[in-house]
Design a protein around this motif. Structure first.
Motif, PDB file in Angstrom:
ATOM      1  N   THR A 472       0.832  -1.213   0.000  1.00 46.05           N
ATOM      2  CA  THR A 472       0.000   0.000   0.000  1.00 46.05           C
ATOM      3  C   THR A 472       0.864   1.258   0.000  1.00 46.05           C
ATOM      4  N   ASP A 473       1.888   1.275   0.847  1.00 45.89           N
ATOM      5  CA  ASP A 473       2.779   2.437   0.892  1.00 45.89           C
ATOM      6  C   ASP A 473       3.497   2.641  -0.435  1.00 45.89           C
ATOM      7  N   ARG A 474       3.743   1.566  -1.156  1.00 45.03           N
ATOM      8  CA  ARG A 474       4.475   1.673  -2.419  1.00 45.03           C
ATOM      9  C   ARG A 474       3.599   2.255  -3.533  1.00 45.03           C
ATOM     10  N   TYR A 475       2.315   1.938  -3.510  1.00 47.94           N
ATOM     11  CA  TYR A 475       1.491   2.385  -4.647  1.00 47.94           C
ATOM     12  C   TYR A 475       0.552   3.548  -4.324  1.00 47.94           C
ATOM     13  N   LYS A 476       0.471   3.954  -3.048  1.00 43.56           N
ATOM     14  CA  LYS A 476      -0.520   4.968  -2.687  1.00 43.56           C
ATOM     15  C   LYS A 476      -0.240   6.330  -3.325  1.00 43.56           C
ATOM     16  N   ASN A 477       0.994   6.589  -3.770  1.00 44.37           N
ATOM     17  CA  ASN A 477       1.311   7.880  -4.403  1.00 44.37           C
ATOM     18  C   ASN A 477       1.250   7.831  -5.921  1.00 44.37           C
ATOM     19  N   LEU A 478       0.713   6.745  -6.479  1.00 47.40           N
ATOM     20  CA  LEU A 478       0.525   6.695  -7.931  1.00 47.40           C
ATOM     21  C   LEU A 478      -0.391   7.837  -8.365  1.00 47.40           C
ATOM     22  N   PRO A 479      -0.123   8.434  -9.522  1.00 52.08           N
ATOM     23  CA  PRO A 479      -0.850   9.660  -9.885  1.00 52.08           C
ATOM     24  C   PRO A 479      -2.296   9.455 -10.308  1.00 52.08           C
ATOM     25  N   THR A 480      -2.685   8.231 -10.698  1.00 54.45           N
ATOM     26  CA  THR A 480      -4.052   8.014 -11.174  1.00 54.45           C
ATOM     27  C   THR A 480      -4.739   6.933 -10.346  1.00 54.45           C
ATOM     28  N   ALA A 481      -6.047   7.105 -10.160  1.00 57.94           N
ATOM     29  CA  ALA A 481      -6.824   6.133  -9.387  1.00 57.94           C
ATOM     30  C   ALA A 481      -6.906   4.786 -10.101  1.00 57.94           C
ATOM     31  N   SER A 482      -6.908   4.801 -11.439  1.00 60.67           N
ATOM     32  CA  SER A 482      -7.004   3.537 -12.177  1.00 60.67           C
ATOM     33  C   SER A 482      -5.806   2.638 -11.878  1.00 60.67           C
ATOM     34  N   ARG A 483      -4.606   3.222 -11.770  1.00 68.17           N
ATOM     35  CA  ARG A 483      -3.416   2.438 -11.431  1.00 68.17           C
ATOM     36  C   ARG A 483      -3.503   1.950  -9.978  1.00 68.17           C
ATOM     37  N   GLN A 484      -3.978   2.793  -9.099  1.00 69.63           N
ATOM     38  CA  GLN A 484      -4.123   2.386  -7.701  1.00 69.63           C
ATOM     39  C   GLN A 484      -5.103   1.230  -7.570  1.00 69.63           C
ATOM     40  N   LEU A 485      -6.178   1.270  -8.346  1.00 70.36           N
ATOM     41  CA  LEU A 485      -7.176   0.193  -8.283  1.00 70.36           C
ATOM     42  C   LEU A 485      -6.599  -1.134  -8.763  1.00 70.36           C
ATOM     43  N   GLN A 486      -5.660  -1.089  -9.717  1.00 72.58           N
ATOM     44  CA  GLN A 486      -5.022  -2.324 -10.165  1.00 72.58           C
ATOM     45  C   GLN A 486      -4.183  -2.939  -9.043  1.00 72.58           C
ATOM     46  N   PHE A 487      -3.513  -2.089  -8.284  1.00 74.92           N
ATOM     47  CA  PHE A 487      -2.762  -2.594  -7.141  1.00 74.92           C
ATOM     48  C   PHE A 487      -3.707  -3.102  -6.049  1.00 74.92           C
ATOM     49  N   LEU A 488      -4.849  -2.430  -5.893  1.00 74.13           N
ATOM     50  CA  LEU A 488      -5.835  -2.903  -4.919  1.00 74.13           C
ATOM     51  C   LEU A 488      -6.315  -4.309  -5.278  1.00 74.13           C
ATOM     52  N   GLU A 489      -6.540  -4.542  -6.572  1.00 69.08           N
ATOM     53  CA  GLU A 489      -6.943  -5.880  -7.012  1.00 69.08           C
ATOM     54  C   GLU A 489      -5.841  -6.894  -6.719  1.00 69.08           C
ATOM     55  N   LEU A 490      -4.577  -6.475  -6.876  1.00 66.70           N
ATOM     56  CA  LEU A 490      -3.467  -7.360  -6.526  1.00 66.70           C
ATOM     57  C   LEU A 490      -3.529  -7.716  -5.041  1.00 66.70           C
ATOM     58  N   GLN A 491      -3.753  -6.735  -4.189  1.00 68.48           N
ATOM     59  CA  GLN A 491      -3.836  -7.008  -2.755  1.00 68.48           C
ATOM     60  C   GLN A 491      -4.984  -7.959  -2.435  1.00 68.48           C
ATOM     61  N   LYS A 492      -6.117  -7.753  -3.076  1.00 67.92           N
ATOM     62  CA  LYS A 492      -7.261  -8.638  -2.828  1.00 67.92           C
ATOM     63  C   LYS A 492      -6.967 -10.055  -3.303  1.00 67.92           C
ATOM     64  N   ASP A 493      -6.261 -10.180  -4.419  1.00 69.54           N
ATOM     65  CA  ASP A 493      -5.864 -11.515  -4.909  1.00 69.54           C
ATOM     66  C   ASP A 493      -4.918 -12.188  -3.920  1.00 69.54           C
ATOM     67  N   LEU A 494      -3.991 -11.407  -3.362  1.00 68.28           N
ATOM     68  CA  LEU A 494      -3.054 -11.974  -2.392  1.00 68.28           C
ATOM     69  C   LEU A 494      -3.782 -12.418  -1.127  1.00 68.28           C
ATOM     70  N   VAL A 495      -4.755 -11.619  -0.679  1.00 68.77           N
ATOM     71  CA  VAL A 495      -5.542 -12.010   0.500  1.00 68.77           C
ATOM     72  C   VAL A 495      -6.284 -13.308   0.223  1.00 68.77           C
ATOM     73  N   ASP A 496      -6.877 -13.400  -0.964  1.00 71.36           N
ATOM     74  CA  ASP A 496      -7.609 -14.619  -1.304  1.00 71.36           C
ATOM     75  C   ASP A 496      -6.665 -15.815  -1.394  1.00 71.36           C
TER      76      ASP A 496
END
Length: 785
Positions: A472-496
């Motif tokens: 989260t700390d690594r991607y939270k400063n990405l300039p666009t929400a669309s890129r942040q959402l892709q990382f969020l999906e990665l986190q959700k995949d890792l949780v699953d």
């Protein structure tokens, strides 16, 4: 009809009000019996009193008057309506004649206008030619005025330079540049080229002169400050030289600042390709460009080409160098340059402008190096790590703004970003493998510190959530929400993925659901779900939740309106799907543990079920009540299991466990022991002693009133141990309520069945259950019934 309605007098309404009953009694006058009609009318007016016949003459007079009025109305209408129709026809004929007359006049006037236009056409042609000539002359005159204005400004600049009045020359060049901007929409190509070439000519002369003088001042100040010891220029240590140098610096800086407009017209700043989607920013101010030039030259010398300092595996070298330069020059920029900008009314921040120029060097370097490192995971991952550290220090220590071009824009480029997210996934999965295979995977790091180890989190779960937090700390400063959402999906995949791995390990441990590892897995699941629920309220993830809504509205995503509504109303979060799966796994694991303990209860309770409740001695026959020997194995097993799980499960999980177990125990003892036996007075007292003095206290360590979790047992013991007299009265009330309903109860003023049960402390058991319990008692007196 309209005329008739308008001519109706007021008396007509009076007449209509006079005979309401007659109208209702005889609606159709053609089929009406006249004598009956008159008879009804007279009776309605005179009544049955004979004395009222004296009013008959008056009534006849009133009716006669009404008849005359109606005849007059009919005559009036029959004479007035034709007159009005006649007047209307006359008016229409007059209007038609007037219209025909106007049409004739219009035709004559139209012919006259057309004839006049034909005659005046030659004059109009001549006049248009003259107007065109005048407009052309005006354009020529305006063209000459522009040329004259440009030449005048050029002459002024030349005169100012000849007298060495550089400030005025720079101000005049600003005016010339503003004229150039005004002429941008003109189609006069040659005039534009003349204007631009003139601006370019004088701009070069002034820029070269001022730049040379400015660089000389900077050299005297030993600019740039390469090392930290040079942060304070030696030239400023002497007060006499300090004042003169700073004064010259201020003058030249302000003069160069005046050339900014013309410089922006003539110089196109170097830009990175559009694929990096850098935010649009104004060019760096001209004096700052000159101040940055030696640093840019030094950077390109050391970190491009075949120099030994240009090593792809060492991006920290040039990133650290940039941060050092910013740090070394901060004091000078804040104390010497910023006051000059403020005095000149400029909104530019000197330190931010300086940092922006150096960051552009980093962006160019990254854009060159990244394509060469994309397929080397180690080097690419190291580069990303160093860039993130660089950005963190740049923003936190040096006040760089997220709205300006930054390294994250380079990392957001499509090919680079996809490689980044792939590498993140790969290394995260490798980390998960190592953390789960570790010998200390299921041991808490804080097991010896009770205050810290409240949740009894195993090491693998804590390490996994730390991994997610780092991502989260690594991607939270990405300039666009669309890129942040892709990382969020990665986190959700890792949780699953982690949940699936925990499930697999859990299935291997199902034979020992009370074992240490099984409990550690349950604690891990509970911890991950709790942390995700906390993250759902974090501002950053709430912003991502809003971004999800916008994406769903803009795309044809198969998301239900209910889900969108829940997201919009904050009823759900971006982690809800993961939390629900974890909660389901947690409940499943707890249920397995409860089932395991409950099976042990069933096994150890078999002797207790076979207790001879009918033949036990009464309480009066015993010196001291003691626990039934057949209940000891069951209660000992329960005590051991509760102590074991209290030590192994976190507090919240253990609370759910014992409450679920208490519910099963309550139902089991009630159905399998109490309802399956009959009780004499001693048996009922022994059961109550076993439950209230032995079973319930096992749970008193976990709540203040454990009997509230065994309501069936508690209330059954109350019914079985009621004194005979009270039991007889209660049974009579229940029988009366069952046989006759509430009517008998109300007539005899007896309490209702519910009130009677509540009075003895029974709230959960139904009336039918209480009657069954009464039938299990054997200590009823023989009444002869």
């Amino acid at each position: 009809m309209a005329g008739i309605a308008e001519g109706e007098p007021k008396n007509a309404s009076m007449a209509s009000k006079k005979l309401p009953q007659v109208v209702t009694s005889c609606a159709d006058m053609d089929s009406c019996d006249i004598p009956s009609y008159v008879l009804e009318f007279v009776e309605s007016e005179m009544g049955t009193d004979v004395k009222s016949l004296a009013r008959l003459g008056q009534l006849v007079e009133e009716i006669t008057k009404e008849k005359q009025q109606l005849e007059e109305q009919v005559l009036t209408v029959s004479t007035e309506v034709p007159k009005r129709i006649k007047n209307a026809l006359k008016n229409a004929e007059d209007s038609k004649k007037l219209l025909n007359q106007l049409l004739e006049e219009e035709t004559v006037l139209s012919h006259s206008v057309a004839s006049h236009l034909v005659k005046s056409q030659p004059w109009m042609d001549d006049l248009s030619m003259l107007i065109s000539q005048i407009e052309e002359i005006e354009r020529h005159l305006s063209y000459l005025k522009w040329i004259s204005q440009i030449e005048d400004l050029s002459d002024y600049i030349q005169q100012y330079l000849m007298t060495n009045n550089v400030p005025e020359a720079a101000s005049t060049l600003v005016s010339m540049a503003e004229l150039d901007i005004k002429l941008q929409e003109s189609s006069c190509y040659h005039l534009l080229r003349f204007m631009r070439s003139t601006v370019k000519f004088w701009h070069k002369i002034l820029k070269d002169k001022l730049s040379s003088d400015f660089e000389e001042i900077l050299n005297q100040l030993h600019w740039p400050f390469i090392g930290p010891l040079q942060c304070q220029s030696p030239a400023l240590s002497s007060p006499s030289s300090s004042v003169e140098l700073l004064s010259n610096l201020e003058v030249l800086f302000c003069q160069l600042l005046k050339l900014q407009t013309s410089d922006e017209l003539l110089t196109k700043p170097k830009q990175l390709p559009e694929k990096y989607s850098l935010p649009s920013t104004p060019p760096i101010i001209l004096p700052m460009q000159i101040m940055l030039a030696p640093l840019q030259k030094r950077f390109r010398f050391h970190f491009t080409g075949n120099k030994q300092t240009n090593v792809p595996s060492k991006p920290e070298w040039y990133l650290t160098q940039i941060l050092m330069w910013i740090k070394n020059h901060t004091k000078f920029l804040d104390e010497r340059i910023q006051p000059v900008l403020d005095k000149g009314g400029s909104a530019v921040n000197a330190r931010l402008e300086f940092s922006r120029g150096l960051v552009l060097l980093v962006l160019e370097k990254l854009a060159t190096d990244i394509p060469c490192l994309l397929y080397d995971d180690t080097l690419f991952c190291h580069l990303v790590d160093e860039v993130l550290l660089f950005e963190r220090e740049l923003y936190s220590l040096h006040g760089y703004l997220s709205s300006l071009p930054g390294c994250m824009h380079i990392l957001s480029e499509e090919s680079c970003f996809q490689r980044w997210i792939t590498v993140e996934r790969k290394f995260a999965l490798q980390k998960m493998d190592s953390m789960l295979s570790s010998e200390a995977a299921w041991v808490s790091q804080y097991k010896d510190i009770s205050d810290v180890d409240e949740m009894k989190v195993p090491d693998c779960a804590e390490t996994f959530m730390t991994l997610l937090l780092v991502i989260t700390d690594r991607y939270k400063n990405l300039p666009t929400a669309s890129r942040q959402l892709q990382f969020l999906e990665l986190q959700k995949d890792l949780v699953d993925d982690f949940r699936i791995r925990l499930t697999q390990v859990m299935k291997e441990e199902t034979r020992a659901p009370l074992g240490f590892r099984y409990c550690a897995i349950l604690n891990a699941v509970n911890y991950i779900a709790a942390v995700l629920a906390d993250w759902a309220d974090n501002v950053f993830f709430l912003q991502l939740q809003q971004a999800v809504l916008e994406v769903c509205e803009d795309s044809s995503n198969a998301v239900s309106k209910l889900q969108l509504g829940q997201l919009a109303s904050m009823e759900s979060s971006v982690f809800d799907d993961m939390i629900n799966l974890l909660e389901r796994l947690k409940l499943d694991m707890l249920t397995r543990q409860v089932e395991h303990v409950f099976r042990e209860v069933q096994e150890t309770a078999k002797p207790y079920k076979r207790e001879r409740w009918l033949a036990l001695p009464s309480q009066a026959e015993q010196a001291v009540m003691s626990l039934s020997s057949t209940a000891c194995p069951m209660l000992l097993m329960l005590r051991d299991r509760l102590l074991q799980l209290e030590q192994q499960l976190c507090h919240s999980m253990f609370q759910i466990f014992w409450q679920m177990l208490a519910e099963r125990l309550d139902m089991y003892i009630y159905q399998e022991i109490i309802l399956a036996n009959h009780f004499n007075e001693g048996g009922a007292a022994q059961l109550q002693f076993d439950m209230t003095r032995n079973l319930f206290p096992l749970f008193s360590h976990y709540c203040k009133r454990p009997e509230n979790y065994f309501k069936l047992i508690k209330e059954a013991c109350i019914i079985l141990n009621l004194k005979v007299g009270s039991a007889l009265l209660l049974r009579d009330v229940l029988q009366s309520a069952s046989e006759n309903g509430n009517e008998t109860v109300l007539k005899t003023k007896q309490p209702s069945a519910t009130a009677a049960l509540n009075e003895v402390g029974v709230y959960k058991l139904a009336q039918r259950d209480v009657e069954i319990l009464f039938n299990l008692r054997t200590n009823w007196p023989n009444t002869g019934k």
